[in-house]
Every structure is written in C-alpha cells, then in structure tokens.
Design a protein around this motif. Structure first.
Motif, mmCIF file in Angstrom:
data_model
loop_
_atom_site.group_PDB
_atom_site.id
_atom_site.type_symbol
_atom_site.label_atom_id
_atom_site.label_comp_id
_atom_site.label_asym_id
_atom_site.label_seq_id
_atom_site.Cartn_x
_atom_site.Cartn_y
_atom_site.Cartn_z
ATOM 1 N N ALA A 126 0.844 -1.193 0.000
ATOM 2 C CA ALA A 126 0.000 0.000 0.000
ATOM 3 C C ALA A 126 0.881 1.244 0.000
ATOM 4 N N LEU A 127 0.376 2.286 -0.655
ATOM 5 C CA LEU A 127 1.019 3.600 -0.648
ATOM 6 C C LEU A 127 -0.059 4.651 -0.442
ATOM 7 N N VAL A 128 0.038 5.383 0.676
ATOM 8 C CA VAL A 128 -0.936 6.420 1.028
ATOM 9 C C VAL A 128 -0.188 7.724 1.247
ATOM 10 N N ARG A 129 -0.704 8.814 0.664
ATOM 11 C CA ARG A 129 -0.116 10.135 0.868
ATOM 12 C C ARG A 129 -1.179 11.103 1.385
ATOM 13 N N LYS A 130 -0.747 12.015 2.249
ATOM 14 C CA LYS A 130 -1.651 13.038 2.796
ATOM 15 C C LYS A 130 -0.984 14.397 2.688
ATOM 16 N N LYS A 131 -1.719 15.355 2.113
ATOM 17 C CA LYS A 131 -1.263 16.733 2.039
ATOM 18 C C LYS A 131 -2.427 17.619 2.411
ATOM 19 N N GLY A 132 -2.292 18.356 3.500
ATOM 20 C CA GLY A 132 -3.404 19.154 3.983
ATOM 21 C C GLY A 132 -4.574 18.259 4.345
ATOM 22 N N ASP A 133 -5.740 18.544 3.775
ATOM 23 C CA ASP A 133 -6.926 17.724 4.028
ATOM 24 C C ASP A 133 -7.118 16.624 2.991
ATOM 25 N N ASP A 134 -6.199 16.513 2.040
ATOM 26 C CA ASP A 134 -6.358 15.539 0.960
ATOM 27 C C ASP A 134 -5.591 14.254 1.275
ATOM 28 N N LEU A 135 -6.317 13.140 1.240
ATOM 29 C CA LEU A 135 -5.759 11.815 1.486
ATOM 30 C C LEU A 135 -5.840 11.027 0.192
ATOM 31 N N LEU A 136 -4.704 10.522 -0.274
ATOM 32 C CA LEU A 136 -4.636 9.841 -1.559
ATOM 33 C C LEU A 136 -4.136 8.414 -1.375
ATOM 34 N N LEU A 137 -4.972 7.458 -1.758
ATOM 35 C CA LEU A 137 -4.559 6.060 -1.808
ATOM 36 C C LEU A 137 -4.054 5.793 -3.220
ATOM 37 N N GLU A 138 -2.746 5.897 -3.395
ATOM 38 C CA GLU A 138 -2.184 5.773 -4.734
ATOM 39 C C GLU A 138 -2.232 4.333 -5.231
ATOM 40 N N ASP A 139 -2.072 3.407 -4.293
ATOM 41 C CA ASP A 139 -2.043 2.010 -4.715
ATOM 42 C C ASP A 139 -2.247 1.114 -3.508
ATOM 43 N N MET A 140 -3.041 0.071 -3.672
ATOM 44 C CA MET A 140 -3.167 -0.964 -2.651
ATOM 45 C C MET A 140 -3.341 -2.300 -3.344
ATOM 46 N N LEU A 141 -2.574 -3.287 -2.915
ATOM 47 C CA LEU A 141 -2.662 -4.623 -3.468
ATOM 48 C C LEU A 141 -2.667 -5.623 -2.337
ATOM 49 N N VAL A 142 -3.689 -6.476 -2.305
ATOM 50 C CA VAL A 142 -3.767 -7.586 -1.369
ATOM 51 C C VAL A 142 -3.866 -8.853 -2.202
ATOM 52 N N ARG A 143 -2.913 -9.765 -1.997
ATOM 53 C CA ARG A 143 -2.889 -10.985 -2.799
ATOM 54 C C ARG A 143 -2.537 -12.185 -1.939
ATOM 55 N N ALA A 144 -3.272 -13.267 -2.136
ATOM 56 C CA ALA A 144 -2.958 -14.547 -1.506
ATOM 57 C C ALA A 144 -3.252 -15.631 -2.527
ATOM 58 N N ASP A 145 -2.226 -16.379 -2.916
ATOM 59 C CA ASP A 145 -2.356 -17.359 -3.989
ATOM 60 C C ASP A 145 -2.906 -16.667 -5.235
ATOM 61 N N ASP A 146 -4.082 -17.093 -5.746
ATOM 62 C CA ASP A 146 -4.634 -16.470 -6.952
ATOM 63 C C ASP A 146 -5.584 -15.320 -6.656
ATOM 64 N N SER A 147 -5.898 -15.090 -5.384
ATOM 65 C CA SER A 147 -6.835 -14.026 -5.005
ATOM 66 C C SER A 147 -6.154 -12.667 -5.090
ATOM 67 N N ILE A 148 -6.826 -11.708 -5.752
ATOM 68 C CA ILE A 148 -6.247 -10.379 -5.942
ATOM 69 C C ILE A 148 -7.294 -9.310 -5.642
ATOM 70 N N LEU A 149 -6.900 -8.317 -4.830
ATOM 71 C CA LEU A 149 -7.702 -7.114 -4.602
ATOM 72 C C LEU A 149 -6.809 -5.912 -4.850
ATOM 73 N N LYS A 150 -7.230 -5.040 -5.770
ATOM 74 C CA LYS A 150 -6.510 -3.796 -6.053
ATOM 75 C C LYS A 150 -7.441 -2.622 -5.786
ATOM 76 N N MET A 151 -6.884 -1.541 -5.261
ATOM 77 C CA MET A 151 -7.722 -0.384 -4.966
ATOM 78 C C MET A 151 -6.903 0.897 -5.055
ATOM 79 N N THR A 152 -7.554 1.955 -5.564
ATOM 80 C CA THR A 152 -7.004 3.307 -5.555
ATOM 81 C C THR A 152 -8.121 4.235 -5.115
#
Length: 265
Positions: free
Chosen positions: A158-184
């Motif tokens: 995961a990569l999260v950045r915060k500047k002032g009141d803005d919160l940005l989830l630039e990338d998130m990856l959760v993986r186990a075997d073939d299971s994949i969850l990606k989120m921005t």
C-alpha cells in the motif's frame, strides 16, 4: 545552565499493570509495564530509552494486544531527535526492528521484519512467513505511508499520501495465492469533502486468507460521494461470473448509502 531552553533536565516514568480493558470494557486486555528514561545534556543533546512490556499478550481474536514488547533508544539533538534499536516483539509471530528521525524538516520511521506469521496475530488467518517493511515519512507538508510485506504466495502492498486535508490512496494490493484485490482512491478530510474509491477483485477466494468460506469473486467496484457530516455515497458494482457460498453470482447495478439508509438498490 547547559539545559537552558529545555523544558526538562530529566524525565523518568514508571507505570505498571496498566490494563486498557479497565479503562474501557470494549478495549483489549493487557498488563502493560512502561518505563521512560530521558535526560538532556550539554550542547542541546538528549538521550534516553523507552520500553513497554506486555505481560498479558495474545491474539486479536482473544481480545488481547499481540505486542509483547516495544522499546527503543532516544538520542540526538533537541531539534533533531533520533530513534534507534526500535523493537516491536510479537512473540511467536515475529518482530519488527527499525529506526526513526524527528526534526522540524523531516520525520521518518522505518520498521522491517522477516518471516512474520500473521496466524499468531489472529488464529483465523493462515500461517505466513512474510518479510518486508513499513515506512512513514513526513516532509515539506506531505505525509507518506508505505507498506510492503511479501512472501512467495502473499503480497500486502500500500502507498498512502496526505497533504493538507487531501488523502490519496495511490495504490493498494492484497494478494494470496490467486486471489487479488486492487484499490485506488482519494478522500478529502474537510467538512463535506469528497470520497472516490475504485477497486478490482479477481479470483478472490476468502479461504486463501485463512479459515473463511470459499468463494470465487470477480468484480469492479466504485464508490463516490461524501462522508461528512453524514455518509452520502453512490456505489456501483459489476460482477463478472463469480461464486459466493457455493452459489453463482453475476450482474451489475448501483445503490446509494445515505446516513444509515441504503436507497435505490
């Protein structure tokens, strides 16, 4: 005196037998012994150490705090404090070691681990041997959090950045075997601020993560709206052929979450 400008010459704190569940019944149980020793020296130097021992550590699902020991050494100058020999000991699960820096220009804390077993943190999670690091950096008004924990069949990034009141989830990856969850996504912490999240789920099997029902989920999900002063969110979803609780699942649509109500489903 050589301590001019310091709010203290030395500080010593010794607390024993602290149980968070006594303060609030819904909080986890623990028996914490905390000790802080801090002293100021000449040339605006500071030196000391912090340690917290948990005599009642346990897994999260047993309503305990899994950390058995937390400690570190403090040094440097009053306007540039360093942390060294940081230890977060989780007993059988493993440990994180690291260092840190606190100054007016920059704050940075990095923790690293090898062969960390999440099963010892919660018994419903599969046994793991993840290695990697957790890093927090604040510089020039920007806060950044990075999570990188991996093993052969598991990735938690995961990569999260915060500047002032803005919160940005630039990338998130959760993986186990073939299971994949990606989120921005992006979120404003200001009153009436906007929220936008986009996620992809592919071949997602809850059983890949531990003692959970089997599934095979494939979907694209989007969430947009505001969370303050009350949630007002539009949720859209599109399921590719999937299975949940041994039942086929497919289709697409949208609904609205407003306050505690679900509308337009």
């Amino acid at each position: 005196t050589p301590f001019a400008g310091f709010p203290f010459e030395s500080v010593r704190l010794d607390a024993r037998g602290i149980d968070p569940s006594v303060i609030q019944s819904s909080w986890p149980q623990a028996l914490l012994d905390a000790q802080v020793d801090l002293a100021a020296g000449g040339g605006q130097t500071v030196k000391g150490q912090v340690s917290v021992q948990n005599r009642k550590a346990g897994s999260i699902d047993s309503n305990r705090i899994p950390v058995r020991f937390l400690g570190g050494k403090i040094g440097g100058l009053i306007d540039r404090i360093t942390l060294s020999d940081i230890v977060l000991d989780f007993g059988k699960a493993g440990r994180f070691d690291g260092n840190g820096l606190f100054s007016a220009e920059r704050t940075e804390v990095m923790l690293a681990t090898t062969r960390f077993d999440l099963h010892e943190i919660s018994s419903v999670i599969r046994q793991t041997h993840v290695g990697g690091n957790i890093r927090f950096i604040e510089s020039e008004g920007i806060q950044e959090f990075r999570l990188n924990l991996n093993e052969r069949a598991i990735r938690l990034n995961a990569l999260v950045r915060k500047k002032g009141d803005d919160l940005l989830l630039e990338d998130m990856l959760v993986r186990a075997d073939d299971s994949i969850l990606k989120m921005t996504g992006r979120m404003s912490l200001a009153e009436g601020g906007a929220l936008a999240l986009d996620g992809q789920i592919r071949r997602f099997n809850f059983a890949d993560f531990g003692k959970f029902p089997s599934s095979d989920l494939n979907a694209d999900i989007g969430i947009a709206g505001t969370v303050k002063p009350q949630p007002d969110l539009q949720v859209r979803y599109a399921f590719l052929p999937s299975r949940l609780l041994n039942q086929p699942l497919s289709g697409q649509g949208r609904f609205r979450i407003r306050g505690k109500e679900i509308r337009d489903a």
